[in-house]
Design a protein around this motif. Structure first.
Motif, short mmCIF file in Angstrom:
data_model
loop_
_atom_site.label_atom_id
_atom_site.label_comp_id
_atom_site.label_asym_id
_atom_site.label_seq_id
_atom_site.Cartn_x
_atom_site.Cartn_y
_atom_site.Cartn_z
N TYR A 115 -21.95 38.04 10.13
CA TYR A 115 -21.20 39.28 9.92
C TYR A 115 -20.48 39.32 8.58
O TYR A 115 -20.52 40.35 7.90
CB TYR A 115 -20.23 39.54 11.07
N PRO A 116 -19.79 38.25 8.14
CA PRO A 116 -19.13 38.32 6.82
C PRO A 116 -20.12 38.60 5.68
O PRO A 116 -19.81 39.35 4.76
CB PRO A 116 -18.48 36.95 6.67
N PHE A 117 -21.31 38.04 5.77
CA PHE A 117 -22.35 38.30 4.77
C PHE A 117 -22.71 39.79 4.77
O PHE A 117 -22.75 40.44 3.73
CB PHE A 117 -23.58 37.45 5.06
N LEU A 118 -22.94 40.33 5.97
CA LEU A 118 -23.34 41.73 6.08
C LEU A 118 -22.22 42.66 5.63
O LEU A 118 -22.48 43.71 5.05
CB LEU A 118 -23.74 42.04 7.52
N GLU A 119 -20.97 42.28 5.87
CA GLU A 119 -19.84 43.10 5.44
C GLU A 119 -19.83 43.25 3.92
O GLU A 119 -19.45 44.31 3.41
CB GLU A 119 -18.53 42.51 5.95
N GLN A 120 -20.28 42.25 3.21
CA GLN A 120 -20.32 42.32 1.75
C GLN A 120 -21.36 43.32 1.25
O GLN A 120 -21.27 43.80 0.13
CB GLN A 120 -20.62 40.93 1.16
N LEU A 121 -22.33 43.65 2.07
CA LEU A 121 -23.38 44.61 1.68
C LEU A 121 -22.92 46.05 1.77
O LEU A 121 -23.60 46.95 1.28
CB LEU A 121 -24.63 44.42 2.55
N GLN A 122 -21.78 46.28 2.45
CA GLN A 122 -21.25 47.63 2.63
C GLN A 122 -22.29 48.56 3.23
O GLN A 122 -22.61 49.63 2.69
CB GLN A 122 -20.69 48.16 1.31
N PHE B 26 -22.69 42.90 18.99
CA PHE B 26 -23.22 43.40 17.72
C PHE B 26 -22.92 44.89 17.57
O PHE B 26 -22.49 45.35 16.51
CB PHE B 26 -24.72 43.13 17.63
N ALA B 27 -23.14 45.66 18.63
CA ALA B 27 -22.87 47.09 18.60
C ALA B 27 -21.38 47.35 18.35
O ALA B 27 -21.02 48.26 17.57
CB ALA B 27 -23.31 47.75 19.91
N GLN C 155 -17.08 48.37 11.90
CA GLN C 155 -17.36 48.43 10.46
C GLN C 155 -17.74 49.83 10.00
O GLN C 155 -18.05 50.04 8.84
CB GLN C 155 -18.49 47.45 10.11
N ARG C 156 -17.75 50.78 10.94
CA ARG C 156 -18.17 52.16 10.67
C ARG C 156 -19.61 52.22 10.15
O ARG C 156 -19.94 52.97 9.23
CB ARG C 156 -17.21 52.84 9.70
#
Length: 103
Positions: free
Chosen positions: A59-66, A82-83, A89-90
């Motif tokens: 999740y932290p990796f994916l958050e960086q992708l915006q 996951f949902a 994260q909107r």
């Protein structure tokens, strides 16, 4: 016993910042720790990625992708955790059911 089904996830990001004029980071850089991508993560094209089912570790990796949208391609519902994360994260989570006999 049935074979486990593979889950594919596609995601679209919307760059909110850039490293230099006319360019955005394609893959997050390490900040205050190690960022772990989801299994089978890959860049399809600028702003479009694909991977296996993300876990809490990624999740932290994916958050960086915006990310703006995640396409969940599976015959199964996305895991509730996951949902919930995507909602927090909107990120719009779109489920496209892939039937058991889909090619």
């Amino acid at each position: 016993e049935p074979e486990p089904r593979a889950t594919r996830v596609g995601a679209v990001s919307e760059p909110r910042h850039s490293t230099h004029k006319g360019s955005t980071p394609l893959i997050p850089t390490m900040r205050a720790g190690i960022l772990v991508p989801p299994q089978n993560f890959g860049l399809v094209e600028d702003g479009l990625y694909r991977s296996g089912q993300p876990t809490e570790l990624s999740y932290p990796f994916l958050e960086q992708l915006q990310l703006r949208t995640i396409l969940h391609l599976s015959a199964d519902e996305p895991p509730a955790e996951f949902a919930s994360w995507a909602s927090e994260q909107r990120i719009q989570l779109v489920r496209l059911s892939a039937g058991a006999d889909a090619n």
